[in-house]
Design a protein around this motif. Structure first.
Motif, mmCIF file in Angstrom:
data_model
loop_
_atom_site.group_PDB
_atom_site.id
_atom_site.type_symbol
_atom_site.label_atom_id
_atom_site.label_comp_id
_atom_site.label_asym_id
_atom_site.label_seq_id
_atom_site.Cartn_x
_atom_site.Cartn_y
_atom_site.Cartn_z
ATOM 1 N N MET A 5 0.686 -1.657 -0.230
ATOM 2 C CA MET A 5 0.175 0.056 -0.127
ATOM 3 C C MET A 5 0.878 1.184 -0.271
ATOM 4 S SD MET A 5 -1.535 0.062 3.958
ATOM 5 C CE MET A 5 0.005 0.248 5.419
ATOM 6 N N VAL A 6 0.092 2.813 -0.565
ATOM 7 C CA VAL A 6 0.770 3.429 0.086
ATOM 8 C C VAL A 6 -0.347 3.924 1.248
ATOM 9 C CG1 VAL A 6 1.847 4.085 -1.764
ATOM 10 C CG2 VAL A 6 -0.134 4.976 -1.461
ATOM 11 N N SER A 7 0.569 5.252 2.587
ATOM 12 C CA SER A 7 -0.574 5.581 3.082
ATOM 13 C C SER A 7 -0.334 7.564 3.300
ATOM 14 C CB SER A 7 -0.248 4.816 3.874
ATOM 15 O OG SER A 7 1.219 5.497 4.636
ATOM 16 N N ASP A 8 -1.017 7.610 3.923
ATOM 17 C CA ASP A 8 -1.162 9.089 4.100
ATOM 18 C C ASP A 8 -1.787 9.478 5.162
ATOM 19 O OD1 ASP A 8 -0.494 12.144 4.511
ATOM 20 O OD2 ASP A 8 -0.279 12.525 2.428
ATOM 21 N N PHE A 9 -1.250 9.426 6.491
ATOM 22 C CA PHE A 9 -2.033 9.610 7.717
ATOM 23 C C PHE A 9 -1.989 10.249 9.073
ATOM 24 C CE2 PHE A 9 -0.528 5.089 7.526
ATOM 25 C CZ PHE A 9 -0.814 5.322 9.685
ATOM 26 N N ASP A 10 -2.867 10.864 9.981
ATOM 27 C CA ASP A 10 -1.799 11.586 11.083
ATOM 28 C C ASP A 10 -2.610 10.826 12.334
ATOM 29 O OD1 ASP A 10 -1.583 12.765 13.221
ATOM 30 O OD2 ASP A 10 -2.837 14.673 12.665
ATOM 31 N N THR A 11 -1.438 10.071 12.970
ATOM 32 C CA THR A 11 -2.371 9.104 14.506
ATOM 33 C C THR A 11 -2.961 9.286 14.948
ATOM 34 O OG1 THR A 11 0.608 9.686 14.841
ATOM 35 C CG2 THR A 11 0.021 8.160 13.608
ATOM 36 N N ASP A 12 -3.147 10.796 15.033
ATOM 37 C CA ASP A 12 -3.516 11.470 16.210
ATOM 38 C C ASP A 12 -5.083 11.931 15.690
ATOM 39 O OD1 ASP A 12 -1.878 11.482 18.536
ATOM 40 O OD2 ASP A 12 -0.628 12.745 17.533
ATOM 41 N N GLY A 13 -5.791 12.056 13.948
ATOM 42 C CA GLY A 13 -6.546 12.565 13.786
ATOM 43 C C GLY A 13 -7.232 11.885 13.847
ATOM 44 N N THR A 14 -8.269 12.547 13.666
ATOM 45 C CA THR A 14 -9.801 11.846 14.057
ATOM 46 C C THR A 14 -11.019 11.969 12.566
ATOM 47 O OG1 THR A 14 -10.456 14.563 14.240
ATOM 48 C CG2 THR A 14 -9.468 13.087 16.259
ATOM 49 N N GLY A 15 -10.414 12.275 11.499
ATOM 50 C CA GLY A 15 -11.595 12.634 10.867
ATOM 51 C C GLY A 15 -11.226 10.579 10.252
ATOM 52 N N PRO A 16 -11.980 10.802 9.136
ATOM 53 C CA PRO A 16 -12.304 9.087 8.731
ATOM 54 C C PRO A 16 -11.440 8.642 7.879
ATOM 55 C CG PRO A 16 -13.375 10.957 6.972
ATOM 56 C CD PRO A 16 -13.215 11.068 8.580
ATOM 57 N N LEU A 17 -10.901 7.347 8.026
ATOM 58 C CA LEU A 17 -9.326 6.593 7.595
ATOM 59 C C LEU A 17 -9.698 5.890 6.369
ATOM 60 C CD1 LEU A 17 -6.894 6.218 7.352
ATOM 61 C CD2 LEU A 17 -7.421 4.217 9.412
ATOM 62 N N PHE A 18 -9.454 6.411 5.473
ATOM 63 C CA PHE A 18 -10.288 5.772 3.799
ATOM 64 C C PHE A 18 -9.128 4.310 3.006
ATOM 65 C CE2 PHE A 18 -11.547 10.063 3.519
ATOM 66 C CZ PHE A 18 -13.302 9.964 3.209
ATOM 67 N N LEU A 19 -9.990 3.040 3.142
ATOM 68 C CA LEU A 19 -9.069 2.034 2.804
ATOM 69 C C LEU A 19 -9.630 1.796 1.216
ATOM 70 C CD1 LEU A 19 -10.814 0.099 6.387
ATOM 71 C CD2 LEU A 19 -8.517 1.173 5.912
ATOM 72 N N MET A 20 -8.193 1.587 0.237
ATOM 73 C CA MET A 20 -8.932 2.316 -1.324
ATOM 74 C C MET A 20 -7.949 1.107 -1.702
ATOM 75 S SD MET A 20 -8.966 6.580 -1.138
ATOM 76 C CE MET A 20 -6.810 6.496 -1.303
ATOM 77 N N PHE A 21 -9.085 1.025 -2.121
ATOM 78 C CA PHE A 21 -8.919 -0.782 -3.599
ATOM 79 C C PHE A 21 -9.398 -0.373 -4.925
ATOM 80 C CE2 PHE A 21 -10.760 -1.532 0.289
ATOM 81 C CZ PHE A 21 -8.346 -2.583 1.034
#
Length: 205
Positions: A5-21
């Motif tokens: 995968m590639v990823s871009d996320f904030d470990t302290d984020g509160t919004g949705p986490l998108f899991l993409m295919f």
């Protein structure tokens, strides 16, 4: 199975986490382009994990989740294997507090549906863009809190029309479902669809 995968996320984020295919013959960058378009101009940054198909397509490039033209049992088996690997990944403390949103195009849309069906309380929403839906005639969704967004182009000849009808019939049995059909669009993504995805996400913040 180890998911790439590639990823871009904030470990302290509160919004949705998108899991993409992504769809057949593409790669993880396909879905990144789509989610970046959804968030363009909003001032917000999406958090995501975008996965590469399990199999490399020989000679032609790109990847896929299950072989083109394979039987229903094989399709479902491959989707279940991805689901097992994905749920192991999401068990990490980094992800347990996040709202999780599946989003997939074509093969990736069908995979997202199968993941939501197999894990009815894990995902907040599933955005299914022109999903393949062969072999799901008469299927029923389990009791679930997953919200579904389904979209097809009116000129999509890649997904048989009867499969498109069946996708809508199956998903209507769920708790929360919206459906869009885009005039003049084939097996693709359009600007109106991007706007509708944005509205769907905004309505359920």
């Amino acid at each position: 199975m180890r998911l790439q995968m590639v990823s871009d996320f904030d470990t302290d984020g509160t919004g949705p986490l998108f899991l993409m295919f992504h769809g057949y013959g593409n790669d993880e960058s396909e879905m990144v382009r789509i989610i970046d378009a959804v968030y363009a101009g909003t001032g917000e940054k999406p958090d995501y994990l975008s996965f590469r198909g399990t199999y490399a397509r020989p000679y032609m490039g790109g990847h896929y989740w299950y072989p083109d033209g394979c039987g229903v049992d094989e399709r479902q088996r491959e989707c279940a294997a991805v689901g097992e690997a994905l749920t192991q990944l999401l068990n990490a403390p980094t992800f347990e507090h996040r709202r999780k949103v599946l989003i997939g195009f074509s093969q990736g849309g069908y995979l997202s549906y199968r993941l939501a069906k197999a894990h009815p309380y894990l995902f907040d929403a599933a955005i299914l863009l022109s999903p393949s839906f062969q072999g799901e005639i008469g299927a029923q969704l389990p009791d679930s809190h997953t919200r579904f967004f389904l979209a097809y182009g009116s000129l999509d000849s890649t997904i048989p029309f009867q499969d498109q009808i069946n996708a809508r019939t199956v998903l209507e049995s769920g708790r929360d479902f919206v459906h869009h059909k885009y005039p003049g669009m084939g097996h693709a993504i359009c600007d109106e669809e991007i706007a509708d995805i944005r509205a769907f996400l905004t309505a359920h913040k």
